[in-house]
Design a protein around this motif. Structure first.
Motif, mmCIF file in Angstrom:
data_model
loop_
_atom_site.group_PDB
_atom_site.id
_atom_site.type_symbol
_atom_site.label_atom_id
_atom_site.label_comp_id
_atom_site.label_asym_id
_atom_site.label_seq_id
_atom_site.Cartn_x
_atom_site.Cartn_y
_atom_site.Cartn_z
ATOM 1 N N UNK A 1 0.796 -1.216 0.000
ATOM 2 C CA UNK A 1 0.000 0.000 0.000
ATOM 3 C C UNK A 1 0.831 1.268 0.000
ATOM 4 N N UNK A 2 1.877 1.301 0.777
ATOM 5 C CA UNK A 2 2.644 2.540 0.890
ATOM 6 C C UNK A 2 4.071 2.223 1.304
ATOM 7 N N UNK A 3 5.010 2.983 0.726
ATOM 8 C CA UNK A 3 6.411 2.744 1.013
ATOM 9 C C UNK A 3 7.021 3.773 1.935
ATOM 10 N N UNK A 4 8.331 3.723 2.039
ATOM 11 C CA UNK A 4 9.104 4.596 2.922
ATOM 12 C C UNK A 4 9.315 5.947 2.245
ATOM 13 N N UNK A 5 9.110 7.028 2.986
ATOM 14 C CA UNK A 5 9.315 8.359 2.434
ATOM 15 C C UNK A 5 8.126 9.268 2.712
ATOM 16 N N UNK A 6 8.102 10.406 2.059
ATOM 17 C CA UNK A 6 7.009 11.370 2.283
ATOM 18 C C UNK A 6 5.730 10.897 1.594
ATOM 19 N N UNK A 7 4.643 10.817 2.378
ATOM 20 C CA UNK A 7 3.355 10.353 1.891
ATOM 21 C C UNK A 7 2.234 11.239 2.456
ATOM 22 N N UNK A 8 1.031 11.081 1.909
ATOM 23 C CA UNK A 8 -0.127 11.845 2.384
ATOM 24 C C UNK A 8 -0.747 11.145 3.578
ATOM 25 N N UNK A 9 -0.914 11.883 4.664
ATOM 26 C CA UNK A 9 -1.518 11.331 5.873
ATOM 27 C C UNK A 9 -2.999 11.071 5.592
ATOM 28 N N UNK A 10 -3.541 9.860 5.870
ATOM 29 C CA UNK A 10 -4.947 9.548 5.557
ATOM 30 C C UNK A 10 -5.951 10.314 6.410
ATOM 31 N N UNK A 69 7.624 6.515 7.994
ATOM 32 C CA UNK A 69 8.888 5.888 8.397
ATOM 33 C C UNK A 69 8.897 4.373 8.280
ATOM 34 N N UNK A 70 8.038 3.830 7.460
ATOM 35 C CA UNK A 70 8.030 2.390 7.273
ATOM 36 C C UNK A 70 7.352 2.006 5.981
ATOM 37 N N UNK A 71 6.881 0.759 5.926
ATOM 38 C CA UNK A 71 6.148 0.263 4.762
ATOM 39 C C UNK A 71 4.837 -0.334 5.238
ATOM 40 N N UNK A 72 3.778 -0.130 4.459
ATOM 41 C CA UNK A 72 2.462 -0.677 4.779
ATOM 42 C C UNK A 72 2.144 -1.834 3.847
ATOM 43 N N UNK A 73 1.836 -2.978 4.447
ATOM 44 C CA UNK A 73 1.454 -4.171 3.689
ATOM 45 C C UNK A 73 -0.026 -4.455 3.972
ATOM 46 N N UNK A 74 -0.881 -4.374 2.971
ATOM 47 C CA UNK A 74 -2.313 -4.667 3.173
ATOM 48 C C UNK A 74 -2.553 -6.164 3.065
ATOM 49 N N UNK A 91 3.315 -2.972 13.562
ATOM 50 C CA UNK A 91 2.213 -2.231 14.187
ATOM 51 C C UNK A 91 0.837 -2.614 13.628
ATOM 52 N N UNK A 92 -0.211 -2.267 14.409
ATOM 53 C CA UNK A 92 -1.624 -2.439 14.081
ATOM 54 C C UNK A 92 -2.043 -3.912 14.089
ATOM 55 N N UNK A 93 -1.421 -4.726 14.931
ATOM 56 C CA UNK A 93 -1.723 -6.160 14.990
ATOM 57 C C UNK A 93 -3.126 -6.405 15.563
ATOM 58 N N UNK A 94 -3.752 -7.490 15.090
ATOM 59 C CA UNK A 94 -5.041 -7.899 15.662
ATOM 60 C C UNK A 94 -4.799 -8.677 16.953
ATOM 61 N N UNK A 95 -3.719 -9.472 16.994
ATOM 62 C CA UNK A 95 -3.358 -10.171 18.229
ATOM 63 C C UNK A 95 -1.878 -10.589 18.147
ATOM 64 N N UNK A 151 8.567 -1.147 10.316
ATOM 65 C CA UNK A 151 9.708 -0.236 10.327
ATOM 66 C C UNK A 151 11.001 -0.990 10.648
ATOM 67 N N UNK A 152 12.112 -0.483 10.102
ATOM 68 C CA UNK A 152 13.457 -0.986 10.419
ATOM 69 C C UNK A 152 14.268 0.179 10.968
ATOM 70 N N UNK A 153 14.907 -0.033 12.100
ATOM 71 C CA UNK A 153 15.771 0.972 12.709
ATOM 72 C C UNK A 153 17.201 0.425 12.773
ATOM 73 N N UNK A 154 18.151 1.267 12.381
ATOM 74 C CA UNK A 154 19.574 0.899 12.482
ATOM 75 C C UNK A 154 20.280 1.994 13.269
ATOM 76 N N UNK A 155 20.865 1.588 14.393
ATOM 77 C CA UNK A 155 21.539 2.543 15.283
ATOM 78 C C UNK A 155 20.602 3.691 15.658
ATOM 79 N N UNK A 156 19.346 3.316 15.958
ATOM 80 C CA UNK A 156 18.311 4.244 16.430
ATOM 81 C C UNK A 156 17.862 5.259 15.366
ATOM 82 N N UNK A 157 18.123 4.954 14.109
ATOM 83 C CA UNK A 157 17.641 5.796 13.014
ATOM 84 C C UNK A 157 16.805 4.942 12.079
ATOM 85 N N UNK A 158 15.664 5.504 11.610
ATOM 86 C CA UNK A 158 14.817 4.740 10.695
ATOM 87 C C UNK A 158 15.504 4.628 9.333
#
Length: 325
Positions: A186-195, A204-209, A251-255, A287-294
């Protein structure tokens, strides 16, 4: 009959007979006998030390010395073969193992240096075959030191290999949702439109529907640091610390399927897709963080997708569309 000797008496103008004293005569005889005996003794000693007058003990000792020389020659030949093997191991160590693990080569000046110590071989000097024994001992000492250095080097390489294996296992190298379970990227890393605000902001991450309940997989070995909903906007989420500066967020897990403190392996199911928190539809925000940076998760997908699949995902991820969270 002994020869009679005379001398001329100038006072009486006559030849007179020389009379020898008995004591002097005896002394001359004894001196002659002593000189003869000494000459005979020295001649005997010289003859004893010639090969023409070897005793059985001398012959046995000569054979032992010859066997000793032969054994030293065999030992040196075997050492030549062993040195060849060690040289090959050292070559692989310097030019293969150490290059692979980015370690400096060990120079020959260190590997082949003799053992320190003044007059180390002094006790071996002063014998007929001293040079043979000393040279062989020196070669054994150098070879022993080479083997000790190589053994320590291989210990270092083994530790590096174990660390490398842990490092490779820790890298988040697979997709958290399998391709066959995806509806779309659905959406990749970078600047995107907030829904929700419709403002353009950093995603700061990737969205997988995917459907609610779709399995989510740990992307690398690590320990679950969090499995709760305390972070704002993420809903039910999991954080895995992989070590080596890597950390991943789901994030956004059902369980949940994993709990905090649990050690997980790459490919383990840790939870299921949902739409909890600040979410517009069922999906996984990853999201993936390396040395505390996304960082862009797209750079790490090499463990379970083909080159063609990677190109497709990259094209979808780079579209500046609206994110789902």
């Amino acid at each position: 009959m002994s020869k009679v000797k005379y001398y001329y008496d100038s006072e009486n103008l006559a030849y007179r007979k020389i009379k020898t004293r008995k004591r002097r005569k005896f002394g001359v005889i004894m001196l002659f006998l002593l000189a003869s005996a000494l000459f005979g003794f020295l001649s005997f000693i010289v003859l004893l030390n010639t090969p023409y007058f070897e005793t059985p003990k001398d012959r046995l000792q000569a054979r032992e010395i010859e066997n000793l020389r032969l054994n030293y020659a065999i030992l040196n030949k075997k050492m030549d073969q062993l040195i060849g093997v060690v040289d090959a191991i050292e070559d692989r160590d310097n030019n293969l193992y150490r290059v692979y693990f980015n370690k400096s080569a060990i120079p020959d000046s260190i590997r082949k240096a003799g053992l320190a110590g003044k007059n180390r071989y002094q006790l071996l000097e002063g014998y007929d075959n001293s040079q043979l024994v000393i040279n062989t001992t020196k070669r054994i000492d150098v070879l022993s030191k080479e083997l000790a250095i190589q053994s320590k080097s291989l210990d270092v390489i083994l530790k590096l290999a174990e660390a490398k294996s842990d490092f490779l296992s820790a890298i988040p190298a697979i997709q958290p949702v399998r391709n066959e379970n995806l509806k779309q990227m659905a959406s990749g890393f970078g600047y995107r439109t907030d829904p929700f605000t419709k403002a353009r902001k950093m995603h700061e991450g990737m969205d997988f529907t995917a459907k609610t309940g779709t399995p989510i997989y740990a992307t690398g070995d690590g320990v679950v640091a969090k499995a709760d909903n305390t972070a704002s906007g993420y809903g039910n989420h999991i954080v895995i610390r992989h070590g080596f500066g890597y950390e991943t967020l789901y994030a956004h897990l059902s369980k949940y399927k994993a709990r905090a403190g649990q050690r997980v392996k790459r490919g383990d199911v840790i939870g299921y897709v949902g739409s909890t928190g600040r979410s517009e539809a069922p999906h996984l925000h990853y999201e993936v963080h390396k040395d505390k940076k996304v960082v862009n998760p797209l750079n790490f997908y090499y463990g379970n997708i083909s080159a063609v699949e990677y190109v497709v995902i990259a094209q979808l991820a780079n579209q500046e569309n609206q994110s789902l969270d």
